[in-house]
Write an enzyme that holds these catalytic residues in place. Sequence first.
Site, PDB file in Angstrom:
ATOM      1  N   GLY A 235       1.078  -1.061  -0.445  1.00  0.00           N
ATOM      2  CA  GLY A 235       0.260  -0.152  -0.063  1.00  0.00           C
ATOM      3  C   GLY A 235       0.680   1.312  -0.034  1.00  0.00           C
ATOM      4  N   GLU A 236       0.374   2.346   0.536  1.00  0.00           N
ATOM      5  CA  GLU A 236       1.651   3.368   1.316  1.00  0.00           C
ATOM      6  C   GLU A 236       1.664   3.365   1.553  1.00  0.00           C
ATOM      7  OE1 GLU A 236       2.649   4.882  -1.511  1.00  0.00           O
ATOM      8  OE2 GLU A 236       3.646   6.167  -0.115  1.00  0.00           O
ATOM      9  N   SER A 237       3.646   2.954   2.965  1.00  0.00           N
ATOM     10  CA  SER A 237       3.910   2.790   3.956  1.00  0.00           C
ATOM     11  C   SER A 237       4.105   4.163   5.302  1.00  0.00           C
ATOM     12  CB  SER A 237       5.139   2.480   4.119  1.00  0.00           C
ATOM     13  OG  SER A 237       6.505   2.910   3.113  1.00  0.00           O
TER      14      SER A 237
ATOM     15  N   CYS B 173       6.131  -5.185   0.033  1.00  0.00           N
ATOM     16  CA  CYS B 173       6.158  -4.055   0.136  1.00  0.00           C
ATOM     17  C   CYS B 173       6.516  -2.976   0.991  1.00  0.00           C
ATOM     18  CB  CYS B 173       5.705  -3.952  -1.266  1.00  0.00           C
ATOM     19  SG  CYS B 173       5.531  -2.663  -2.562  1.00  0.00           S
TER      20      CYS B 173
ATOM     21  N   ARG C  71      13.163   4.049  -0.562  1.00  0.00           N
ATOM     22  CA  ARG C  71      11.553   3.163  -1.388  1.00  0.00           C
ATOM     23  C   ARG C  71      11.775   3.552  -3.307  1.00  0.00           C
ATOM     24  NH1 ARG C  71       7.590   7.426   1.561  1.00  0.00           N
ATOM     25  NH2 ARG C  71       6.005   6.841   0.449  1.00  0.00           N
TER      26      ARG C  71
ATOM     27  N   ILE D 267       5.602  -3.479  -7.859  1.00  0.00           N
ATOM     28  CA  ILE D 267       4.911  -2.034  -8.192  1.00  0.00           C
ATOM     29  C   ILE D 267       5.442  -0.864  -7.089  1.00  0.00           C
ATOM     30  CG2 ILE D 267       2.727  -1.002  -8.024  1.00  0.00           C
ATOM     31  CD1 ILE D 267       1.032  -4.446  -8.023  1.00  0.00           C
ATOM     32  N   ARG D 268       5.359  -0.347  -7.907  1.00  0.00           N
ATOM     33  CA  ARG D 268       6.919   0.973  -6.728  1.00  0.00           C
ATOM     34  C   ARG D 268       6.984   0.336  -6.180  1.00  0.00           C
ATOM     35  NH1 ARG D 268       3.898   4.702  -4.765  1.00  0.00           N
ATOM     36  NH2 ARG D 268       1.599   3.527  -4.402  1.00  0.00           N
TER      37      ARG D 268
ATOM     38  N   HIS E  45       4.840  -8.360  -4.348  1.00  0.00           N
ATOM     39  CA  HIS E  45       3.275  -8.983  -3.928  1.00  0.00           C
ATOM     40  C   HIS E  45       3.242 -10.422  -4.765  1.00  0.00           C
ATOM     41  CE1 HIS E  45       2.647  -4.966  -3.304  1.00  0.00           C
ATOM     42  NE2 HIS E  45       3.243  -4.680  -3.730  1.00  0.00           N
TER      43      HIS E  45
ATOM     44  N   GLU F 265       0.578 -12.056  -3.478  1.00  0.00           N
ATOM     45  CA  GLU F 265      -0.612 -12.001  -3.396  1.00  0.00           C
ATOM     46  C   GLU F 265      -1.300 -11.832  -4.594  1.00  0.00           C
ATOM     47  OE1 GLU F 265       1.134  -9.313  -1.911  1.00  0.00           O
ATOM     48  OE2 GLU F 265       0.358  -7.782  -2.502  1.00  0.00           O
TER      49      GLU F 265
HETATM   50  N1  GLN Z   1       6.191   2.758  -2.516  1.00  0.00           N
HETATM   51  C1  GLN Z   1       4.935   2.033  -1.618  1.00  0.00           C
HETATM   52  C2  GLN Z   1       5.372   3.184  -0.062  1.00  0.00           C
HETATM   53  O1  GLN Z   1       6.439   3.861  -0.780  1.00  0.00           O
HETATM   54  C3  GLN Z   1       5.151   1.117  -1.595  1.00  0.00           C
HETATM   55  C4  GLN Z   1       4.641   0.876  -2.936  1.00  0.00           C
HETATM   56  C5  GLN Z   1       3.330  -1.086  -2.489  1.00  0.00           C
HETATM   57  O2  GLN Z   1       3.407  -1.116  -1.453  1.00  0.00           O
HETATM   58  N2  GLN Z   1       3.083  -1.681  -3.523  1.00  0.00           N
HETATM   59  O3  GLN Z   1       4.921   2.876   0.817  1.00  0.00           O
END
Ligand code: GLN
Length: 190
Positions: free
Chosen positions: A49-51, A81, A108, A136-137, A172, A174
Site C-alpha cells: 500500500g503506502e507505507s 512491499c 523506497r 509495484i513502485r 506482491h 498475493e
Molecule cells: N511505494 C510504496 C511505499 O513506499 C510501496 C508500494 C507498494 O506497496 N506496492 O510505501
Amino acid sequence: MNVPTVGVFALQGDFREHHRMLRRLGVDTTTVRTPEQLADVDGLVIPGGESTTIGKLAHRFGLVDPLKERISEGLPVFGTCAGLIFLATDVNGSDQHVLGALDVVVERNAFGRQNESFEAVLDVKGLDEPYDAVFIRAPWIDKVGSGVDVLAEIDDHVVMVGQGNILATAFHPELTADQRVHILFVDMIT
Ligand code: GLN
C-alpha cells in the site's frame, strides 16, 4: 495448533488479496485494525500500500508498541512491499513511522519511474523452481544486518529476506496465482 488464524493488517493497502490467498491455503484469516485483534492471531501479514500512511495510522491507533511487542515475542510476520518498509529499521531519506523489527535499511520506490510496475523471474532461496514476481513502485533493501537471510535478489538488489520469525518481500505474491511464497510463510506458523 489446529487451523492457525492469520491476521491481515488492514489499515490501508491490498489486504483483501492476502485474505483470499491465505484462505485458499486452508488457514483462517481475520482483519487486524486494533491491539485487541492483534492479540488473538497466530501470524500477521502486513500488506502493500503506502507505507507512510500505514505508519501514520498505526501510530494514531496505538498499534506500534503492541506490534513491536508481539513481533519481538516471536509472532510470525510477513510484510509485502509497503509492509516490508514498515517492518524495517530505517528508510533512506524519510522519517516515517517504522517498527524497527527487521534489521534492514530500505530505499523506497527504488526501481524508478520508468519501472513503476514490472515482473521479474527470481531465484528464491527455499523454492525449487524460479518465481515470477510482480513489483509495484517497489522498494529494494539497501543494507541488511548480520542476522538477516537474503532470500532473493534482482540485479544485485535485495528484494526478499528472512529474519527469525519475519519474512518480507519487495514484491506482491498475493497478486499472482503462485502460492509458494505464502506457503513459506504459513510453514513458519504451523
Ligand atoms: N511505494 C510504496 C511505499 O513506499 C510501496 C508500494 C507498494 O506497496 N506496492 O510505501
